[in-house]
Motif scaffolding. Sequence first.
Motif, PDB file in Angstrom:
ATOM      1  N   ILE A  69     -13.874  20.626  -1.328  1.00  0.00           N
ATOM      2  CA  ILE A  69     -14.099  21.985  -0.824  1.00  0.00           C
ATOM      3  C   ILE A  69     -13.327  23.003  -1.652  1.00  0.00           C
ATOM      4  N   GLU A  70     -12.091  22.691  -2.025  1.00  0.00           N
ATOM      5  CA  GLU A  70     -11.302  23.611  -2.849  1.00  0.00           C
ATOM      6  C   GLU A  70     -11.942  23.816  -4.215  1.00  0.00           C
ATOM      7  N   ASN A  73     -14.922  26.038  -3.838  1.00  0.00           N
ATOM      8  CA  ASN A  73     -14.464  27.399  -3.569  1.00  0.00           C
ATOM      9  C   ASN A  73     -14.038  28.088  -4.863  1.00  0.00           C
ATOM     10  N   LYS A  74     -13.322  27.370  -5.729  1.00  0.00           N
ATOM     11  CA  LYS A  74     -12.901  27.960  -7.005  1.00  0.00           C
ATOM     12  C   LYS A  74     -14.102  28.292  -7.878  1.00  0.00           C
ATOM     13  N   SER A  76     -17.080  29.002  -6.803  1.00  0.00           N
ATOM     14  CA  SER A  76     -17.736  30.146  -6.161  1.00  0.00           C
ATOM     15  C   SER A  76     -17.017  31.441  -6.499  1.00  0.00           C
ATOM     16  N   GLN A  77     -15.693  31.401  -6.540  1.00  0.00           N
ATOM     17  CA  GLN A  77     -14.935  32.593  -6.920  1.00  0.00           C
ATOM     18  C   GLN A  77     -15.225  32.993  -8.358  1.00  0.00           C
TER      19      GLN A  77
END
Length: 111
Positions: A69-70, A73-74, A76-77
Motif C-alpha cells: 500500500i505504501e 501511495n508513493k 500515486s503521489q
Amino acid sequence: MDREQAYMRMLGATANMQWNVALILEAKAEEAEKARNWICNHIHTGTFPGDQTQLKQTLVVHDQMVETIEGINKMSQGIVSVLKAVLQKDGEEGQSSGTDFQFGGGFGGGN
C-alpha cells in the motif's frame, strides 16, 4: 522537442505507470486469494506452538500488505506531481479551458 510534446510524453509515461500499477494490484489480489485459501485449509489452532508465534506470522503478512500500500501511495503521489506540473504550466500559458481543475478533494484535503 517542444513543450507540448514533452507534456504528452509525461502523460503517456504516467498512463503506462498507472497500467502497471493495475497489473501489480491484480497480481497481488490473486496472490492474496491463494494465500487465503491455503491458510483457511491448512492453518488450525494446533499449527502454532504458541500465541507469540501465531502473532509473529500475522504481523509478517500485515507488514507485507502495508509495504504494498505504501509503494502504491508513493507512485500515486508521483502521478499527481506529473499532473500538477502539466496542468499548472498549461494554466500559466493562458491556455486554460475555462474550468479550474483543482487537486485536493478526496483523501488529500486542500492544496
